[in-house]
Motif scaffolding. Structure first.
Motif, PDB file in Angstrom:
ATOM      1  N   VAL A  12       0.833  -1.203   0.000  1.00 23.80           N
ATOM      2  CA  VAL A  12       0.000   0.000   0.000  1.00 23.80           C
ATOM      3  C   VAL A  12       0.869   1.255   0.000  1.00 23.80           C
ATOM      4  CG1 VAL A  12      -1.937   1.168   1.092  1.00 23.80           C
ATOM      5  CG2 VAL A  12      -1.686  -1.311   1.348  1.00 23.80           C
ATOM      6  N   VAL A  13       0.581   2.142  -0.939  1.00 24.44           N
ATOM      7  CA  VAL A  13       1.327   3.378  -1.111  1.00 24.44           C
ATOM      8  C   VAL A  13       0.398   4.559  -0.846  1.00 24.44           C
ATOM      9  CG1 VAL A  13       2.654   4.820  -2.706  1.00 24.44           C
ATOM     10  CG2 VAL A  13       2.775   2.315  -2.871  1.00 24.44           C
ATOM     11  N   THR A  14       0.819   5.471   0.017  1.00 23.05           N
ATOM     12  CA  THR A  14       0.116   6.738   0.205  1.00 23.05           C
ATOM     13  C   THR A  14       1.136   7.864   0.086  1.00 23.05           C
ATOM     14  OG1 THR A  14       0.400   6.671   2.620  1.00 23.05           O
ATOM     15  CG2 THR A  14      -1.639   5.739   1.734  1.00 23.05           C
ATOM     16  N   TYR A  15       0.657   9.037  -0.295  1.00 21.33           N
ATOM     17  CA  TYR A  15       1.549  10.194  -0.335  1.00 21.33           C
ATOM     18  C   TYR A  15       0.742  11.459  -0.090  1.00 21.33           C
ATOM     19  CZ  TYR A  15       0.033  11.165  -5.218  1.00 21.33           C
ATOM     20  OH  TYR A  15      -0.689  11.451  -6.362  1.00 21.33           O
ATOM     21  N   ASP A  16       1.418  12.453   0.469  1.00 24.86           N
ATOM     22  CA  ASP A  16       0.808  13.762   0.635  1.00 24.86           C
ATOM     23  C   ASP A  16       0.871  14.488  -0.697  1.00 24.86           C
ATOM     24  OD1 ASP A  16       0.277  13.571   3.438  1.00 24.86           O
ATOM     25  OD2 ASP A  16       2.386  13.974   3.857  1.00 24.86           O
ATOM     26  N   VAL A  17      -0.263  14.909  -1.208  1.00 32.42           N
ATOM     27  CA  VAL A  17      -0.254  15.642  -2.469  1.00 32.42           C
ATOM     28  C   VAL A  17       0.407  17.002  -2.256  1.00 32.42           C
ATOM     29  CG1 VAL A  17      -2.355  14.462  -3.222  1.00 32.42           C
ATOM     30  CG2 VAL A  17      -2.532  16.725  -2.159  1.00 32.42           C
ATOM     31  N   ARG A  18       0.793  17.641  -3.329  1.00 35.83           N
ATOM     32  CA  ARG A  18       1.504  18.920  -3.227  1.00 35.83           C
ATOM     33  C   ARG A  18       0.717  19.919  -2.371  1.00 35.83           C
ATOM     34  NH1 ARG A  18       2.999  21.471  -8.413  1.00 35.83           N
ATOM     35  NH2 ARG A  18       4.097  19.504  -8.699  1.00 35.83           N
ATOM     36  N   GLY A  19       1.423  20.533  -1.423  1.00 30.32           N
ATOM     37  CA  GLY A  19       0.805  21.503  -0.542  1.00 30.32           C
ATOM     38  C   GLY A  19       0.179  20.925   0.705  1.00 30.32           C
ATOM     39  N   ALA A  20       0.214  19.608   0.870  1.00 28.73           N
ATOM     40  CA  ALA A  20      -0.445  18.968   2.012  1.00 28.73           C
ATOM     41  C   ALA A  20       0.563  18.161   2.830  1.00 28.73           C
ATOM     42  CB  ALA A  20      -1.569  18.059   1.548  1.00 28.73           C
ATOM     43  N   GLY A  21       0.267  18.019   4.130  1.00 31.78           N
ATOM     44  CA  GLY A  21       1.051  17.155   5.000  1.00 31.78           C
ATOM     45  C   GLY A  21       2.534  17.450   4.953  1.00 31.78           C
ATOM     46  N   GLY A  22       3.307  16.403   4.694  1.00 32.84           N
ATOM     47  CA  GLY A  22       4.755  16.535   4.668  1.00 32.84           C
ATOM     48  C   GLY A  22       5.329  16.897   3.321  1.00 32.84           C
ATOM     49  N   SER A  23       4.492  17.131   2.320  1.00 31.83           N
ATOM     50  CA  SER A  23       4.973  17.559   1.002  1.00 31.83           C
ATOM     51  C   SER A  23       5.064  19.077   0.952  1.00 31.83           C
ATOM     52  CB  SER A  23       4.027  17.057  -0.101  1.00 31.83           C
ATOM     53  OG  SER A  23       4.036  15.642  -0.174  1.00 31.83           O
ATOM     54  N   THR A  24       5.899  19.582   0.072  1.00 34.30           N
ATOM     55  CA  THR A  24       6.034  21.033  -0.047  1.00 34.30           C
ATOM     56  C   THR A  24       4.968  21.587  -0.990  1.00 34.30           C
ATOM     57  OG1 THR A  24       7.638  20.828  -1.856  1.00 34.30           O
ATOM     58  CG2 THR A  24       8.504  20.926   0.402  1.00 34.30           C
TER      59      THR A  24
ATOM     60  N   PRO B  67       3.791  24.335  -4.048  1.00 31.08           N
ATOM     61  CA  PRO B  67       4.344  25.104  -5.168  1.00 31.08           C
ATOM     62  C   PRO B  67       4.329  26.591  -4.863  1.00 31.08           C
ATOM     63  CG  PRO B  67       2.126  24.338  -5.683  1.00 31.08           C
ATOM     64  CD  PRO B  67       2.524  23.677  -4.386  1.00 31.08           C
ATOM     65  N   ALA B  68       5.106  27.337  -5.613  1.00 27.85           N
ATOM     66  CA  ALA B  68       5.266  28.765  -5.325  1.00 27.85           C
ATOM     67  C   ALA B  68       4.092  29.609  -5.787  1.00 27.85           C
ATOM     68  CB  ALA B  68       6.552  29.276  -5.975  1.00 27.85           C
ATOM     69  N   SER B  69       3.298  29.101  -6.729  1.00 25.42           N
ATOM     70  CA  SER B  69       2.200  29.895  -7.271  1.00 25.42           C
ATOM     71  C   SER B  69       0.966  29.025  -7.472  1.00 25.42           C
ATOM     72  CB  SER B  69       2.596  30.529  -8.607  1.00 25.42           C
ATOM     73  OG  SER B  69       2.804  29.522  -9.592  1.00 25.42           O
ATOM     74  N   ARG B  70      -0.156  29.674  -7.714  1.00 24.31           N
ATOM     75  CA  ARG B  70      -1.418  28.964  -7.914  1.00 24.31           C
ATOM     76  C   ARG B  70      -1.340  28.021  -9.108  1.00 24.31           C
ATOM     77  NH1 ARG B  70      -6.584  32.687  -8.471  1.00 24.31           N
ATOM     78  NH2 ARG B  70      -5.794  33.239  -6.395  1.00 24.31           N
ATOM     79  N   SER B  71      -0.602  28.393 -10.133  1.00 25.17           N
ATOM     80  CA  SER B  71      -0.502  27.546 -11.322  1.00 25.17           C
ATOM     81  C   SER B  71       0.117  26.191 -10.999  1.00 25.17           C
ATOM     82  CB  SER B  71       0.316  28.243 -12.410  1.00 25.17           C
ATOM     83  OG  SER B  71       1.650  28.480 -11.974  1.00 25.17           O
ATOM     84  N   GLY B  72       0.824  26.109  -9.886  1.00 21.95           N
ATOM     85  CA  GLY B  72       1.421  24.842  -9.476  1.00 21.95           C
ATOM     86  C   GLY B  72       0.414  23.808  -9.045  1.00 21.95           C
ATOM     87  N   TYR B  73      -0.853  24.190  -8.926  1.00 26.55           N
ATOM     88  CA  TYR B  73      -1.904  23.251  -8.539  1.00 26.55           C
ATOM     89  C   TYR B  73      -2.744  22.786  -9.733  1.00 26.55           C
ATOM     90  CZ  TYR B  73      -0.858  24.545  -3.736  1.00 26.55           C
ATOM     91  OH  TYR B  73      -0.217  24.748  -2.531  1.00 26.55           O
TER      92      TYR B  73
ATOM     93  N   ARG C 124      -5.299  25.996   3.617  1.00 26.24           N
ATOM     94  CA  ARG C 124      -4.904  27.213   2.911  1.00 26.24           C
ATOM     95  C   ARG C 124      -4.306  26.913   1.545  1.00 26.24           C
ATOM     96  NH1 ARG C 124      -1.018  29.915   4.370  1.00 26.24           N
ATOM     97  NH2 ARG C 124      -0.013  28.569   5.921  1.00 26.24           N
ATOM     98  N   HIS C 125      -3.485  25.885   1.484  1.00 31.20           N
ATOM     99  CA  HIS C 125      -2.899  25.513   0.206  1.00 31.20           C
ATOM    100  C   HIS C 125      -3.932  24.854  -0.710  1.00 31.20           C
ATOM    101  CE1 HIS C 125       1.198  25.193   2.464  1.00 31.20           C
ATOM    102  NE2 HIS C 125       0.971  26.428   2.066  1.00 31.20           N
ATOM    103  N   GLY C 126      -4.772  24.016  -0.120  1.00 28.80           N
ATOM    104  CA  GLY C 126      -5.687  23.206  -0.913  1.00 28.80           C
ATOM    105  C   GLY C 126      -6.763  23.983  -1.645  1.00 28.80           C
ATOM    106  N   VAL C 127      -7.135  25.169  -1.154  1.00 32.68           N
ATOM    107  CA  VAL C 127      -8.157  25.938  -1.869  1.00 32.68           C
ATOM    108  C   VAL C 127      -7.689  26.296  -3.272  1.00 32.68           C
ATOM    109  CG1 VAL C 127      -9.278  26.862   0.192  1.00 32.68           C
ATOM    110  CG2 VAL C 127      -7.364  28.116  -0.836  1.00 32.68           C
ATOM    111  N   ASN C 128      -6.386  26.291  -3.485  1.00 31.37           N
ATOM    112  CA  ASN C 128      -5.868  26.593  -4.821  1.00 31.37           C
ATOM    113  C   ASN C 128      -6.199  25.507  -5.833  1.00 31.37           C
ATOM    114  OD1 ASN C 128      -4.478  29.191  -4.507  1.00 31.37           O
ATOM    115  ND2 ASN C 128      -3.193  28.078  -3.064  1.00 31.37           N
ATOM    116  N   LEU C 129      -6.532  24.313  -5.364  1.00 29.89           N
ATOM    117  CA  LEU C 129      -7.005  23.281  -6.287  1.00 29.89           C
ATOM    118  C   LEU C 129      -8.268  23.747  -6.998  1.00 29.89           C
ATOM    119  CD1 LEU C 129      -6.585  20.217  -3.900  1.00 29.89           C
ATOM    120  CD2 LEU C 129      -5.230  20.642  -5.967  1.00 29.89           C
ATOM    121  N   TYR C 130      -9.145  24.405  -6.260  1.00 27.85           N
ATOM    122  CA  TYR C 130     -10.395  24.904  -6.829  1.00 27.85           C
ATOM    123  C   TYR C 130     -10.160  26.121  -7.720  1.00 27.85           C
ATOM    124  CZ  TYR C 130     -12.576  21.930  -3.305  1.00 27.85           C
ATOM    125  OH  TYR C 130     -12.967  20.852  -2.543  1.00 27.85           O
TER     126      TYR C 130
END
Length: 296
Positions: A52-64, A66-72, A208-214
């Motif tokens: 089983v593999v799990t990972y924190d998506v960009r901007g969440a948990g232990g992942s870094t 991106p510098a701008s909204r376009s990174g999402y 805060r980071h995740g709202v950029n997905l929307y």
């Protein structure tokens, strides 16, 4: 269990691998405003016979982040998934993909591109989608619903999607998360009748980071389809998505299984056994079908 940080484009991703070393590889992708720990109850049930593999998506948990909204943007999210697959299956073999919420939305994008994106072709053996239609499925639900006079169904879903519009407001969601994060987390957990332990100390940043997905990804009206076997797990009491969204799902995924569950949006937390059983059954079925094809 192994935990590693790997590089993907402009971010670092925190990846965990656990379970049966020789079992089928299952990649679980979390949604908003979660991190990979939302899957812990499901992982515990799958680990005895799956890798089983799990990972924190960009901007969440232990992942870094991106510098701008376009990174999402979706292309970045799909690229991250391809990177994770390459990392956990360097032999080029396939994985069984499972997504929840935004993890499901981005996984739909990957599955739809499986035949045309060299990074993904032959790498996804099956896909289980939970509480997250692809952006094209969602977009066409609204457009087709209005064209066909399904005003009640469209109206109900529009009301349940109020937060999508709210998240477009500049700075306000971030301010709310920063100032009222602890209260927001507890209110969300109470309203959904789940524990809030999986969010942990990163909740405010994840939100805060995740709202950029929307903000970075709009509705799509494409009508692509996939040959990847798809299992749809539909919580019938989902606060954010009505089952009507999936009315035309076979047009996008002809090789389809569907499991309806009397549960809320976070079924991965409230009924992990149901989710694990559905994933296990689908993985077993898919692997058996592949064995038959190889022997033919």
């Amino acid at each position: 269990m192994t935990a590693e940080t790997i590089s993907s484009s402009d971010v670092l991703l925190h990846v965990r691998v656990q379970g049966h070393e020789n079992g089928p590889t299952v990649v679980l992708v979390h949604g908003f405003p979660d991190n990979q720990h939302v899957w812990d109850p499901v992982v515990a049930l799958l680990a005895p016979d799956h890798r089983v593999v799990t990972y924190d998506v960009r901007g969440a948990g232990g992942s870094t982040a991106p510098a701008s909204r376009s990174g999402y943007r979706m292309s970045k999210l799909v690229g991250d998934l391809a990177t994770v697959i390459d990392h956990v299956r360097p032999d080029g073999g396939p994985v069984h993909l499972v997504g929840h919420d935004w993890g499901s939305i981005q996984s739909w994008a990957a599955v739809m591109r499986e035949a045309s994106d060299a990074r993904l072709t032959g790498r996804i053996a099956s896909y289980t989608s939970i509480s997250g239609p692809g952006l094209e499925i969602y977009g066409n639900f609204f457009r087709d619903g209005l064209a066909r006079g399904r005003f009640a169904a469209v109206g109900r879903q529009a009301i349940q999607s109020w937060y999508v519009v709210a998240f477009q407001t500049p700075r306000l969601p971030e301010l709310a998360a920063r100032r009222f994060g602890r209260h927001l987390r507890k209110a969300l957990a109470r309203g959904q009748r789940i524990g809030d332990g999986h969010w942990g100390e990163t909740f405010e940043d994840d939100f805060r980071h995740g709202v950029n997905l929307y903000r970075a990804n709009g509705l799509s009206f494409r009508r692509d389809s996939t040959s990847v076997p798809v299992q749809l797990v539909v919580p019938t009491k989902d606060t954010f998505l009505t089952p009507a969204v999936y009315a035309d799902i076979e047009a996008y995924a002809p090789d389809l299984r569907r499991v309806d569950v009397v549960a809320g949006h976070w079924v991965v937390q409230s009924q992990p056994g149901v989710v694990a059983d559905a994933v296990r059954a689908f993985v077993t079925e898919t692997e058996a079908r592949q064995d038959v094809r190889r022997e033919a």
